[in-house]
Structures are given as C-alpha cells and as structure tokens.
Design a protein around this motif. Structure first.
Motif, mmCIF file in Angstrom:
data_model
loop_
_atom_site.group_PDB
_atom_site.id
_atom_site.type_symbol
_atom_site.label_atom_id
_atom_site.label_comp_id
_atom_site.label_asym_id
_atom_site.label_seq_id
_atom_site.Cartn_x
_atom_site.Cartn_y
_atom_site.Cartn_z
ATOM 1 N N ASP A 379 16.183 13.728 -8.664
ATOM 2 C CA ASP A 379 16.617 13.699 -9.958
ATOM 3 C C ASP A 379 16.034 14.444 -10.826
ATOM 4 O OD1 ASP A 379 13.699 12.686 -10.293
ATOM 5 O OD2 ASP A 379 14.299 10.741 -10.752
ATOM 6 N N GLY A 380 15.201 15.537 -10.523
ATOM 7 C CA GLY A 380 14.684 16.394 -11.231
ATOM 8 C C GLY A 380 13.432 16.117 -12.088
ATOM 9 N N TYR A 381 12.846 14.960 -11.738
ATOM 10 C CA TYR A 381 11.568 14.436 -12.598
ATOM 11 C C TYR A 381 10.169 15.393 -12.003
ATOM 12 C CZ TYR A 381 7.735 11.331 -14.080
ATOM 13 O OH TYR A 381 6.775 11.031 -14.632
ATOM 14 N N THR A 382 9.656 15.801 -12.980
ATOM 15 C CA THR A 382 8.474 16.575 -12.770
ATOM 16 C C THR A 382 7.198 15.834 -13.438
ATOM 17 O OG1 THR A 382 9.738 18.462 -13.316
ATOM 18 C CG2 THR A 382 7.208 18.642 -13.571
ATOM 19 N N SER A 383 6.212 15.676 -12.482
ATOM 20 C CA SER A 383 5.158 14.854 -12.569
ATOM 21 C C SER A 383 3.759 15.998 -12.510
ATOM 22 C CB SER A 383 4.739 13.868 -11.504
ATOM 23 O OG SER A 383 3.526 13.164 -11.567
ATOM 24 N N SER A 384 2.800 15.449 -13.466
ATOM 25 C CA SER A 384 1.535 16.471 -13.380
ATOM 26 C C SER A 384 0.394 15.568 -12.846
ATOM 27 C CB SER A 384 1.360 16.880 -14.564
ATOM 28 O OG SER A 384 2.255 17.538 -15.267
ATOM 29 N N LEU A 385 0.675 14.326 -12.096
ATOM 30 C CA LEU A 385 -0.405 13.618 -11.434
ATOM 31 C C LEU A 385 -0.957 14.310 -10.248
ATOM 32 C CD1 LEU A 385 -1.804 10.915 -11.509
ATOM 33 C CD2 LEU A 385 0.097 10.148 -9.874
ATOM 34 N N PRO A 386 -2.099 14.588 -10.198
ATOM 35 C CA PRO A 386 -2.644 15.485 -8.867
ATOM 36 C C PRO A 386 -2.722 14.512 -7.637
ATOM 37 C CG PRO A 386 -3.913 15.860 -11.040
ATOM 38 C CD PRO A 386 -3.005 14.755 -11.181
ATOM 39 N N SER A 387 -2.991 13.166 -7.854
ATOM 40 C CA SER A 387 -3.329 12.466 -6.549
ATOM 41 C C SER A 387 -2.860 11.053 -6.577
ATOM 42 C CB SER A 387 -4.966 12.239 -6.554
ATOM 43 O OG SER A 387 -5.245 11.415 -5.336
ATOM 44 N N VAL A 388 -2.374 10.321 -5.331
ATOM 45 C CA VAL A 388 -1.889 9.231 -5.614
ATOM 46 C C VAL A 388 -2.503 8.434 -4.415
ATOM 47 C CG1 VAL A 388 0.564 9.576 -6.098
ATOM 48 C CG2 VAL A 388 -0.173 10.046 -3.758
ATOM 49 N N MET A 389 -2.546 7.110 -4.415
ATOM 50 C CA MET A 389 -3.299 6.258 -3.324
ATOM 51 C C MET A 389 -2.423 6.086 -2.045
ATOM 52 S SD MET A 389 -4.851 3.736 -6.101
ATOM 53 C CE MET A 389 -6.260 2.969 -4.914
ATOM 54 N N ASP A 390 -3.096 6.094 -1.130
ATOM 55 C CA ASP A 390 -2.213 5.872 0.224
ATOM 56 C C ASP A 390 -2.363 4.713 0.873
ATOM 57 O OD1 ASP A 390 -1.125 6.483 2.767
ATOM 58 O OD2 ASP A 390 -2.232 8.099 3.135
ATOM 59 N N PHE A 391 -1.429 3.835 0.187
ATOM 60 C CA PHE A 391 -1.315 2.314 0.853
ATOM 61 C C PHE A 391 -0.698 2.376 2.110
ATOM 62 C CE2 PHE A 391 -2.012 1.640 -3.607
ATOM 63 C CZ PHE A 391 -2.746 0.416 -3.852
ATOM 64 N N SER A 392 0.149 3.331 2.405
ATOM 65 C CA SER A 392 0.675 3.540 3.738
ATOM 66 C C SER A 392 -0.415 3.435 4.913
ATOM 67 C CB SER A 392 1.721 4.504 3.947
ATOM 68 O OG SER A 392 2.214 4.590 5.366
ATOM 69 N N LEU A 393 -1.242 4.473 4.654
ATOM 70 C CA LEU A 393 -2.214 4.662 5.788
ATOM 71 C C LEU A 393 -3.270 3.284 5.900
ATOM 72 C CD1 LEU A 393 -3.451 6.551 7.915
ATOM 73 C CD2 LEU A 393 -4.986 7.395 6.240
ATOM 74 N N GLN A 394 -3.531 2.742 4.644
ATOM 75 C CA GLN A 394 -4.365 1.694 4.621
ATOM 76 C C GLN A 394 -3.820 0.660 5.557
ATOM 77 O OE1 GLN A 394 -3.700 -1.618 2.928
ATOM 78 N NE2 GLN A 394 -5.781 -2.423 3.845
ATOM 79 N N GLU A 395 -2.589 0.250 5.080
ATOM 80 C CA GLU A 395 -1.802 -0.842 6.010
ATOM 81 C C GLU A 395 -1.831 -0.464 7.456
ATOM 82 O OE1 GLU A 395 2.787 -1.804 6.168
ATOM 83 O OE2 GLU A 395 1.806 -2.557 4.252
ATOM 84 N N SER A 396 -1.442 0.646 7.856
ATOM 85 C CA SER A 396 -1.230 1.149 9.140
ATOM 86 C C SER A 396 -2.831 1.045 10.130
ATOM 87 C CB SER A 396 -0.881 2.654 9.313
ATOM 88 O OG SER A 396 0.589 2.810 8.733
ATOM 89 N N VAL A 397 -3.805 1.240 9.243
ATOM 90 C CA VAL A 397 -5.132 1.391 9.992
ATOM 91 C C VAL A 397 -5.189 -0.009 10.235
ATOM 92 C CG1 VAL A 397 -7.857 1.478 9.789
ATOM 93 C CG2 VAL A 397 -5.978 3.202 8.995
ATOM 94 N N ILE A 398 -5.289 -1.282 9.557
ATOM 95 C CA ILE A 398 -5.474 -2.641 9.815
ATOM 96 C C ILE A 398 -4.458 -3.064 10.801
ATOM 97 C CG2 ILE A 398 -5.412 -4.992 8.793
ATOM 98 C CD1 ILE A 398 -7.656 -2.963 7.712
ATOM 99 N N GLN A 399 -3.096 -2.549 10.759
ATOM 100 C CA GLN A 399 -2.086 -2.985 11.768
ATOM 101 C C GLN A 399 -2.481 -2.412 13.191
ATOM 102 O OE1 GLN A 399 1.449 -1.712 10.327
ATOM 103 N NE2 GLN A 399 1.744 -3.584 9.140
ATOM 104 N N ALA A 400 -3.072 -1.286 13.151
ATOM 105 C CA ALA A 400 -3.404 -0.473 14.432
ATOM 106 C C ALA A 400 -4.345 -1.127 15.207
ATOM 107 C CB ALA A 400 -3.557 0.963 14.362
ATOM 108 N N LEU A 401 -5.608 -1.799 14.590
ATOM 109 C CA LEU A 401 -6.703 -2.120 14.978
ATOM 110 C C LEU A 401 -6.568 -3.836 15.405
ATOM 111 C CD1 LEU A 401 -9.308 -0.550 12.660
ATOM 112 C CD2 LEU A 401 -9.309 -0.209 15.135
ATOM 113 N N ASN A 402 -5.474 -4.177 15.045
ATOM 114 C CA ASN A 402 -5.155 -5.630 15.125
ATOM 115 C C ASN A 402 -4.312 -5.957 16.172
ATOM 116 O OD1 ASN A 402 -7.353 -6.879 13.532
ATOM 117 N ND2 ASN A 402 -5.993 -6.957 11.870
ATOM 118 N N GLU A 403 -3.429 -5.033 16.419
ATOM 119 C CA GLU A 403 -2.412 -5.005 17.572
ATOM 120 C C GLU A 403 -2.593 -4.480 18.890
ATOM 121 O OE1 GLU A 403 1.667 -3.979 14.576
ATOM 122 O OE2 GLU A 403 0.633 -2.600 15.678
#
Length: 618
Positions: A379-403
């Motif tokens: 959509d052409g949106y331009t951001s200047s935000l350097p960093s984002v939080m990785d909720f995907s990896l957080q969720e995956s680590v918990i799943q990986a260790l419990n499965e």
C-alpha cells in the motif's frame, strides 16, 4: 498537571467546563541546537485564549503563530529556535500580567544527537517498578494521589519505585543486563489499578509514588555508570481518564468518538489485520484504531495536528532530558498509522543511531514486519520504526518445548517461525523474548520444568535479534496456576520487607533457582562480548532426532547451539553441519567450561542446551 487542578466549578450542559488552576506550560523547556527547532508550546489556563501573548525579544528565536482552539482555556505557541539562539530564558508576556511565564532554552549534552540506541548486542531487562523493589518507603502512599499502597492486593500498589531500581543496579550489572525497560513510571493518578502505569494522567511528570523527574534522570546517569542504558515505555494510543484532558479537552476532537465511551459501540475491535488488509472497510479500520480499550483509558486522536505535535515533542523531550537509549511503544498499531510514520521519523531524524521497538502483538510475521523501517509495503506505507517484537517466535518456542516431536510439531515450529524472516528488512533488529508483563511467565507456561526453561532462555539469548528478559526469570518466578496480571507481575524476591528469599544476595533461594540464575548470568555476560551473537549470521538446520541445531557465524567467532529434547543423552552425528564447522576445531563449552575437539559427533546431555564457542580469529 493534575496537581494544578484545584476544583471543578459549575458546568453548564451547553458550555465547556470552567476550571480553576495555575498556568501550565508543556513542554517546560527546550534545547538549542536541536534538529527539531520549531516547536509548539501548549499553555493551559482559564480563559488564556482571551489574552494577547507576546514573546519578548530574544536573539535567534521567533514566535511564528498563536493558535486558539474551540476551548478558551488553551493557546498553542509555535516558535522557531534558530542556530543563532543561545541557551537562556525566553519571556512570554500576556495582556494579563499574572499570566507571564518563562521558558528555558537549555544547552544540549555533547554528542546527544549521536547517542547509540540499544542493539543486537544488548539484553533488555523488563521491570514492573511497583513490583521490583521498594527503595523509598516514604513514597508508598502520597496524599495527592488517589490510590494508596495496598501490598496485600494483587491489583494494588505494592510500593516498588525508581529508587529500588537504582539500588539494584550493581546486581543487574553482575547479572549481565545492558538495558533497562521499565513499564511506565509517569503519573497514573487513577482511583485504582494504577500500578501498571499505562493510564497516564501527566505525560511530563513521573508519578510521585515512583519518585520524581530528577530521580528518573538520576537512574539514567547511575545506570550508565554500570554500563546499562535506559529504555522508556511510551503510550501514544490512550491515556488515563483522570487526566485534565477528559473534562477540559484542548480541542473538541482531541479524543476519539467525541470523548465518550459507549460499551459495545466504540470499544476497539483489536482487529489489527485491518491495517494491512487491502479489502478492509473504513468502518473496521476506524473501530480498530479509534476504539477505546476500556472506559478508564480514553483513546487519543493522533490525526489532530496539535496532539500529534504534542506527542512527538513529548518523546523527544524525554530522550533529551533523561538521556534515554531507547523507547518501547505500547500498543503500537492502535495509533493512527500516518501519525506513527511522522512520530518515528521525527525521532530518528533527531537521533539517527537511536532505537525504538513497537509492540505489535501478533504471531503473524506478515503483519509485524509491515511496521519495520525499510519494508516495501504493497500500500506504499513507509515506516521509520527500527524494531518490532517477535511474538511469533515467542509462541513457537513455548509450543516446541511442550509438544512431542513429529514432522509438524515440536522444534519445527521454531524453524518455521524463523523461516519467515524473509519478510523483515532487518532481522538483527527484531526483539525476541520468552515472556513479558502481559502474559504468563515462561516457567509457568513450560509446566514449571527447569530444563525446558533453560532451553527456552538459551535459545532466545543465542538466536538472532535483540534479547529481552522479564524480571525474575533468572530465579524462576512463577504465576501457577493463576493468569491474573497481579500474579504474573509478582514481587521480586528481596525487593520488599518480610520476604524469606532474596535474589539480590542469593539468601533463601532454592537449588533450582540458583542453577537458573547461574545459567542466565552466564548467557547474558557472554552476550556482552560475543561478536557472533551480536552480528553473526544465523544458520539453522531442520530438527533431527529431537534436536534443533544452529550456528551463529561471524568472522571472529562461531557459536554452535544444540537443543536436545530427548530424555536420554544422545551422541549426535554432526557431519550435516560441516558447512559451519571446520574439521578438528577446538570448541569451548559455555556451561561446563571444557574444551573439546569437534569431530563427527558431539555428546548432548538429556533435556538440555549445549553451547559451543569457536573463536575463529585466533
């Protein structure tokens, strides 16, 4: 600001409320030599708009415009501070002599603009100050604040403060922490549940139950003496319902949905995907962005130009005043996205090496990556935000260790999450974490299993990105079986009178707590000096035999990591990893401190993480 509010007078149903208070000026000062040299000063005083305000002659400073709004209790003064201006004091004179005021122009600290923000070499230690350590019993309850201390209540104020964090700095330095992220310490003068800090009632004032502006600045100074930076948690989307703005809005459109909360009609939908969805209706976009969280947190309208400018200046003011090394932005995507682009751009233009991380709580990397600087969005949106939080990896680590391990469960979840890194423009500037103040603790989520918790933390402290750790993880703080935030944000052992365990000294800790503390300290202190964990390339391998293996590779160092979920020791053939392991290479085991020659196999203890260090520059 709330301390300036004396009383509400008679309110007519068809007019703005009339309020009596002393003159309030925000920001209270600015600096010479700033990139942002044109600012807007908000002046708040009864019927101030009916007065004529002029700037006394000052070399290098010009009053461009005086803006009056639909509320006569506010004026906005737009001034430009040129390079010719020197530090000193501006004088603003009004037609009412009693409303004259001064505005200091300060000299910037040397190299302020070139300050270094937090990086992938850092570990951010997240603290809920009210629950960490009580360094000053005198400010537990403050007469001017609506809520007093109530340590026996989960959602009450427990008395932790900035002084408690200052006292803990030597402990945090020894642990290996390099950055502090405190949940908001600004004034939250709310009648109850104010300890969390996200219902701000004064954007320029530290809550007196936490300390003062000067003490917050002292924390920054003393933290840097210990090699620790300070990251401020900022809230752009909403504020507290006890703020002056609720009853005396600077403009009629300052708050979304006309400043009224109607349950079921203008609560936020939390449908964050509407921002990226090319098919989303304008109605759904508005419900997400403009909707309120709850009645006690009115939603700010960042499309209002004066408010937008206020929030931009507020962020820059705190960076300059408190010498910050970073900002964490709460509920990032809930604010107007055009404003977010302007806000991040203004900060990064002022401080090119600074860092800001936005909270976009989604396990979908396609949505999270939309906000990172450098992303080419459809959509052409331009951001200047350097960093984002990785909720995907957080969720995956918990799943990986419990499965259980299979072709589509277990460690493969982590591989799949990291495989989505192609969506991000800067994978080294993603923040990874096991838990935070809004979710159950990692030790709780992993069934109070110490071995699993050690593996989770080792993975998150050795993979790509910036590491963030929640306070007390190093001593296995636990909220089992409760999901209540008051239990998740549990008191730190040793921070409060009467506790039998003390994490600061080690007194009373269990054997397992001591083992975990040693593991975390070893990892954090290694991160401080490891070029591989800072900038090294991540190369990971498809899980085999219940083992997830990967390498961090830099010119100077290679770090090999093996995550073994098997309940028995495994002799693992590692010929498949030869692309990252030179033959007959000596490696140092991070946890055992033993040196071994790497051949075709490696012995992996049961239910454990193995970290091997190869210094290739020697």
């Amino acid at each position: 600001m709330m301390q300036l509010l004396k009383k509400l007078l008679l309110v007519s149903a068809c007019t703005l409320p009339t309020i009596s208070y002393a003159i309030d000026v925000e920001p209270a000062n600015w600096w010479v030599g700033m990139n942002k040299n044109t600012i807007t000063i908000m002046v708040h005083e009864q019927n101030i708009a009916n007065e004529q305000i002029k700037l006394a002659k000052y070399n290098g400073v010009k009053l461009n415009k005086v803006t009056r709004t639909d509320n006569p209790n506010y004026v906005f003064l737009n001034i430009t501070i040129t390079d010719a201006a020197k530090a000193g004091t501006l004088e603003f004179n009004s037609s009412e002599t009693s409303n004259n005021f001064e505005f200091p122009l300060l000299k910037r600290d040397k190299n302020s603009a070139q300050r270094q923000g937090f990086t992938s070499a850092d570990t951010l230690y997240l603290i809920n100050p009210d629950r960490f350590a009580n360094g000053d019993k005198q400010n537990d309850s403050v007469p001017s604040m609506l809520e007093a201390a109530d340590p026996s209540t989960k959602g009450g104020r427990h008395g932790g403060d900035i002084q408690g964090v200052i006292n803990a700095l030597p402990y945090l330095n020894n642990l290996g922490v390099t950055q502090l992220w405190l949940t908001p310490v600004l004034e939250n003068n709310m009648p109850n549940y104010s300890y969390h800090g996200y219902a701000i009632t004064d954007f320029y004032k530290v809550d007196p139950r936490m300390g003062s502006n000067q003490l917050y600045k002292t924390l920054s100074v003393k933290a840097k003496e210990q090699g620790i930076g300070l990251v401020m948690d900022m809230v752009l989307n909403h504020f507290g319902s006890e703020h002056t703005w609720v009853n005396d809005k600077p403009t009629k459109d300052w708050i979304n949905f006309n400043g009224e909360f109607k349950k079921g009609k203008n609560a936020t939908s939390h449908a964050r995907q509407t921002i990226q969805d090319p098919h989303a209706s304008e109605y759904d976009k508005r419900q997400f962005n403009d909707g309120w969280f709850v009645e006690t947190m009115p939603d700010l309208n960042q499309r209002q130009p004066l408010l937008s400018e206020y929030l931009i200046q507020n962020a820059i003011w705190w960076i300059e005043y408190a010498d910050l090394s970073g900002i964490r932005v709460d509920t990032y995507s809930y604010s107007d996205k055009a404003f977010l682009s302007d806000w991040t751009k203004a900060i990064m233009q002022e401080y090119p090496n600074f860092n800001i991380v936005g909270e976009e709580w989604t396990s979908n990397p396609a949505i999270a990556s939309y906000w990172q600087r450098g992303k080419h969005n459809q959509d052409g949106y331009t951001s200047s935000l350097p960093s984002v939080m990785d909720f995907s990896l957080q969720e995956s680590v918990i799943q990986a260790l419990n499965e259980e391990e299979s072709w589509n469960t277990g460690w493969v979840k982590v591989c799949e999450s990291l495989a989505n890194d192609f969506l991000y423009p800067d994978t080294n500037n993603i923040m990874v974490f096991a838990d935070n103040h809004d979710m159950s603790r990692v030790y709780t989520e992993l069934g109070q299993d110490v071995a699993k918790t050690k593996m989770a933390m080792t993975l998150l402290l050795t993979t790509r990105g910036i590491a963030q750790m929640y306070y007390g993880t190093e001593v296995l703080l636990d909220n089992t079986p409760s999901k209540d935030h008051g239990d998740i944000r549990i008191d730190f052992p040793g921070g409060f009178k009467g506790q039998t365990r003390n994490a600061f000294t080690g007194e009373g800790l269990t054997k397992q707590q001591k083992v975990m503390h040693n593991t975390i300290s070893t990892l954090l202190n290694f991160r401080k000096s490891s070029p591989a964990l800072d900038k090294g390339k991540l190369v990971h391998f498809t899980p085999q035999q219940g083992v997830y293996s990967y390498a961090r590779v830099s010119d100077e160092q290679t770090v090999l990591v093996f995550m073994n979920k098997n309940t028995k020791e495994l002799t693992k053939n590692i010929e498949y990893m030869q692309e990252v392991i030179p033959k007959n290479t000596k490696a140092l085991n991070l946890f055992t401190h033993k040196i071994q020659v790497l051949g075709n196999t490696v012995a992996l203890p049961a239910m454990s993480a193995t970290v091997l260090i190869i210094n290739t520059s020697q």
